[in-house]
Motif scaffolding. Structure first.
Motif, PDB file in Angstrom:
ATOM      1  N   LEU A   7     -55.565  38.503  22.721  1.00 13.26           N
ATOM      2  CA  LEU A   7     -56.957  38.862  22.408  1.00 13.26           C
ATOM      3  C   LEU A   7     -57.925  38.470  23.507  1.00 13.26           C
ATOM      4  CD1 LEU A   7     -57.221  37.797  18.634  1.00 13.26           C
ATOM      5  CD2 LEU A   7     -56.824  40.080  19.534  1.00 13.26           C
ATOM      6  N   SER A   8     -57.447  37.748  24.513  1.00 15.88           N
ATOM      7  CA  SER A   8     -58.354  37.249  25.544  1.00 15.88           C
ATOM      8  C   SER A   8     -57.650  37.169  26.895  1.00 15.88           C
ATOM      9  CB  SER A   8     -58.844  35.854  25.135  1.00 15.88           C
ATOM     10  OG  SER A   8     -59.508  35.222  26.210  1.00 15.88           O
ATOM     11  N   GLY A   9     -58.424  37.277  27.954  1.00 14.47           N
ATOM     12  CA  GLY A   9     -57.874  37.145  29.302  1.00 14.47           C
ATOM     13  C   GLY A   9     -57.752  35.689  29.742  1.00 14.47           C
ATOM     14  N   HIS A  32     -71.043  40.393  23.818  1.00 12.99           N
ATOM     15  CA  HIS A  32     -69.663  40.168  24.275  1.00 12.99           C
ATOM     16  C   HIS A  32     -69.442  38.723  24.711  1.00 12.99           C
ATOM     17  CE1 HIS A  32     -71.883  41.029  27.985  1.00 12.99           C
ATOM     18  NE2 HIS A  32     -71.009  40.224  28.550  1.00 12.99           N
ATOM     19  N   THR A  33     -68.197  38.419  24.996  1.00 14.32           N
ATOM     20  CA  THR A  33     -67.842  37.088  25.508  1.00 14.32           C
ATOM     21  C   THR A  33     -67.013  37.293  26.775  1.00 14.32           C
ATOM     22  OG1 THR A  33     -65.824  37.081  24.169  1.00 14.32           O
ATOM     23  CG2 THR A  33     -67.758  35.982  23.230  1.00 14.32           C
ATOM     24  N   ALA A  34     -66.910  36.252  27.576  1.00 13.99           N
ATOM     25  CA  ALA A  34     -66.077  36.363  28.786  1.00 13.99           C
ATOM     26  C   ALA A  34     -65.219  35.120  28.938  1.00 13.99           C
ATOM     27  CB  ALA A  34     -66.954  36.548  30.006  1.00 13.99           C
ATOM     28  N   CYS A  35     -63.961  35.340  29.322  1.00  7.78           N
ATOM     29  CA  CYS A  35     -63.037  34.219  29.482  1.00  7.78           C
ATOM     30  C   CYS A  35     -63.417  33.394  30.718  1.00  7.78           C
ATOM     31  CB  CYS A  35     -61.602  34.729  29.555  1.00  7.78           C
ATOM     32  SG  CYS A  35     -61.224  35.646  31.032  1.00  7.78           S
ATOM     33  N   PHE A  65     -54.750  30.370   9.432  1.00  7.53           N
ATOM     34  CA  PHE A  65     -55.399  31.331   8.532  1.00  7.53           C
ATOM     35  C   PHE A  65     -56.885  31.341   8.816  1.00  7.53           C
ATOM     36  CE2 PHE A  65     -51.861  30.595   5.348  1.00  7.53           C
ATOM     37  CZ  PHE A  65     -51.396  31.892   5.407  1.00  7.53           C
ATOM     38  N   PHE A  66     -57.557  32.396   8.451  1.00  2.00           N
ATOM     39  CA  PHE A  66     -59.017  32.377   8.544  1.00  2.00           C
ATOM     40  C   PHE A  66     -59.619  33.213   7.432  1.00  2.00           C
ATOM     41  CE2 PHE A  66     -58.169  36.221  10.930  1.00  2.00           C
ATOM     42  CZ  PHE A  66     -57.068  35.865  11.694  1.00  2.00           C
ATOM     43  N   VAL A  67     -60.825  32.816   7.061  1.00  2.00           N
ATOM     44  CA  VAL A  67     -61.549  33.519   6.003  1.00  2.00           C
ATOM     45  C   VAL A  67     -62.861  33.967   6.617  1.00  2.00           C
ATOM     46  CG1 VAL A  67     -62.488  33.323   3.672  1.00  2.00           C
ATOM     47  CG2 VAL A  67     -60.571  31.870   4.351  1.00  2.00           C
ATOM     48  N   MET A  91     -54.515  36.079   9.239  1.00  2.00           N
ATOM     49  CA  MET A  91     -53.704  35.048   9.884  1.00  2.00           C
ATOM     50  C   MET A  91     -53.388  35.459  11.319  1.00  2.00           C
ATOM     51  SD  MET A  91     -49.900  35.250   8.207  1.00  2.00           S
ATOM     52  CE  MET A  91     -49.416  33.710   8.991  1.00  2.00           C
ATOM     53  N   ALA A  92     -53.084  34.460  12.130  1.00  2.00           N
ATOM     54  CA  ALA A  92     -52.647  34.755  13.493  1.00  2.00           C
ATOM     55  C   ALA A  92     -51.212  35.245  13.388  1.00  2.00           C
ATOM     56  CB  ALA A  92     -52.725  33.498  14.351  1.00  2.00           C
ATOM     57  N   SER A  93     -50.950  36.457  13.853  1.00  2.00           N
ATOM     58  CA  SER A  93     -49.586  37.006  13.762  1.00  2.00           C
ATOM     59  C   SER A  93     -48.695  36.312  14.797  1.00  2.00           C
ATOM     60  CB  SER A  93     -49.618  38.505  14.043  1.00  2.00           C
ATOM     61  OG  SER A  93     -49.806  38.715  15.437  1.00  2.00           O
ATOM     62  N   GLY A 148     -63.603  45.085  19.886  1.00  2.00           N
ATOM     63  CA  GLY A 148     -62.273  45.682  19.945  1.00  2.00           C
ATOM     64  C   GLY A 148     -61.124  44.764  19.545  1.00  2.00           C
ATOM     65  N   ARG A 149     -61.421  43.656  18.808  1.00  2.00           N
ATOM     66  CA  ARG A 149     -60.333  42.735  18.442  1.00  2.00           C
ATOM     67  C   ARG A 149     -59.772  43.023  17.056  1.00  2.00           C
ATOM     68  NH1 ARG A 149     -62.904  40.992  23.288  1.00  2.00           N
ATOM     69  NH2 ARG A 149     -61.259  39.958  24.434  1.00  2.00           N
ATOM     70  N   VAL A 150     -60.489  43.787  16.243  1.00  2.00           N
ATOM     71  CA  VAL A 150     -59.885  44.327  15.016  1.00  2.00           C
ATOM     72  C   VAL A 150     -60.323  45.782  14.893  1.00  2.00           C
ATOM     73  CG1 VAL A 150     -59.774  42.165  13.669  1.00  2.00           C
ATOM     74  CG2 VAL A 150     -61.724  43.653  13.406  1.00  2.00           C
TER      75      VAL A 150
HETATM   76  O1  X90 Z   1     -63.922  36.878  25.827  1.00  2.00           O
HETATM   77  C1  X90 Z   1     -62.797  36.470  25.540  1.00  2.00           C
HETATM   78  O2  X90 Z   1     -61.861  36.514  26.331  1.00  2.00           O
HETATM   79  C2  X90 Z   1     -62.565  35.866  24.168  1.00  2.00           C
HETATM   80  C3  X90 Z   1     -62.129  36.838  23.148  1.00  2.00           C
HETATM   81  C4  X90 Z   1     -61.768  36.213  21.827  1.00  2.00           C
HETATM   82  C5  X90 Z   1     -61.405  37.163  20.738  1.00  2.00           C
HETATM   83  C6  X90 Z   1     -60.955  36.620  19.430  1.00  2.00           C
HETATM   84  C7  X90 Z   1     -61.474  35.309  18.987  1.00  2.00           C
HETATM   85  C8  X90 Z   1     -61.268  35.001  17.543  1.00  2.00           C
HETATM   86  C9  X90 Z   1     -61.918  33.717  17.088  1.00  2.00           C
HETATM   87  C10 X90 Z   1     -61.611  34.477  14.676  1.00  2.00           C
HETATM   88  C11 X90 Z   1     -60.511  34.163  13.780  1.00  2.00           C
HETATM   89  C12 X90 Z   1     -59.240  33.685  14.378  1.00  2.00           C
HETATM   90  C13 X90 Z   1     -58.360  34.733  14.992  1.00  2.00           C
HETATM   91  C14 X90 Z   1     -57.072  34.219  15.575  1.00  2.00           C
HETATM   92  C15 X90 Z   1     -56.129  35.270  15.977  1.00  2.00           C
HETATM   93  C16 X90 Z   1     -54.929  34.909  16.746  1.00  2.00           C
HETATM   94  C17 X90 Z   1     -62.013  33.417  15.665  1.00  2.00           C
END
Ligand code: X90
Length: 285
Positions: free
Chosen positions: A93-95, A65-68, A162-164, A195-197, A175-177
């Motif tokens: 997607l993040s705090g 995991h990651t943390a803000c 955009f992203f690939v 893409m970022a919506s 839980g982000r997708v």
């Molecule tokens: O821990 C956190 O608070 C960070 C969580 C981040 C979650 C998504 C990061 C995405 C990074 C992926 C492609 C770009 C997506 C952009 C969408 C708006 C990279």
């Protein structure tokens, strides 16, 4: 232009998902997220060895995991400035954005004269870098606080991302997708184009079988999105050859394009995974 602006201490502060650690001509601080690819924590700062973090991530079978950034980290970054422009990754997607806002509210109780604006990029990576550099330019031109907020917000509305991605493992595990989308991508063995919506979430807009087809697919998407043919930034996760190939192909279509290709920092590498690529670009307004 504003004459007393050079007496004021102006700062740009961003969370580390912007992938840069300095900006020419301005006081800039990157506030790190924490990356936990296994049982070790990595701080997403200059000292981070992205390759090592990716190795740990790929070898680890369990949850990661990651943390803000904490409120305290934001407060430390605000200290000493009269004016702060803060930029965060998408609040959807993040705090990170909420943490920055809480920090601003607390900080302003004891520093009521400090001006702090927080831009929610509704995006990440290269789109944040484009905004940060736009703000830096406006500061250099002596623009005032309100004007920079207005122009910055408008600029943000005109930049797309955009992203690939070759794998959605880390995004779905956190839980982000949607897990089903991730497993379809895995089964088909394709690269997902996303893409970022408008509300700062991940939107799947296509898929590519094989790396060779990526540049043409992206160029098609750029046209459909009314890319203005100017600034376009590509950050990649140990995927320089494909990113550079994309750069060359875009240059053929858009000879005036100002393209930068550079490695992703820790946070974007964690989620975009090896071979992933994130593309931010200006569109016609
Ligand atoms: O821990 C956190 O608070 C960070 C969580 C981040 C979650 C998504 C990061 C995405 C990074 C992926 C492609 C770009 C997506 C952009 C969408 C708006 C990279």
């Amino acid at each position: 232009m504003i004459s007393n602006s050079d007496k004021l201490k102006i700062k740009i502060v961003s969370d580390s998902s912007c992938d840069i650690k300095s900006v020419d001509g301005v006081d800039f601080t990157s506030v790190p997220l924490t990356l936990s690819p296994g049982d070790r924590d990595f701080v997403d700062n200059e000292a981070l060895n992205v390759r090592e973090m990716l190795d740990v991530l790929e070898k680890h079978n369990g949850r990661s995991h990651t943390a803000c950034p904490s409120v305290d980290r934001w407060i430390s970054a605000f200290e000493g400035a009269d004016i702060v422009y803060a930029v965060t990754m998408t609040s959807n997607l993040s705090g990170t954005y909420n943490s920055a806002c809480a920090a601003r509210d607390i900080y302003m109780q004891t520093h009521p004269d400090v001006k702090i604006h927080i831009f929610d990029s509704l995006s990440t990576g290269p789109e944040m870098r484009l905004l940060i550099e736009r703000i830096a330019k406006l500061i250099g031109e002596g623009e005032g606080f309100e004007k920079i907020i207005e122009i910055g917000q408008r600029y943000l509305d005109s930049v797309k991302l955009f992203f690939v991605l070759g794998s959605l493992h880390n995004l779905s595990q956190n839980g982000r997708v949607n897990k089903n989308v991730a497993s379809v991508i895995k089964k088909l063995g394709v690269r997902m184009i996303g893409m970022a919506s408008e509300i700062g979430t991940i939107k799947v807009v296509g898929a590519c079988k094989g790396a060779k087809k990526v540049p043409a697919a992206i160029i098609k998407k750029l046209k459909a999105s009314k890319y203005n043919g100017k600034k376009l930034y590509v950050c990649h996760v140990e995927g320089y050859p494909l990113a550079d190939e994309l750069r060359r192909e875009i240059k053929k279509e858009y000879p005036e394009a100002e393209i930068l290709v550079y490695p992703a920092g820790g946070l974007c590498s964690f989620y975009a995974e090896r071979g992933g690529m994130i593309i931010g670009f200006e569109c016609e307004e």
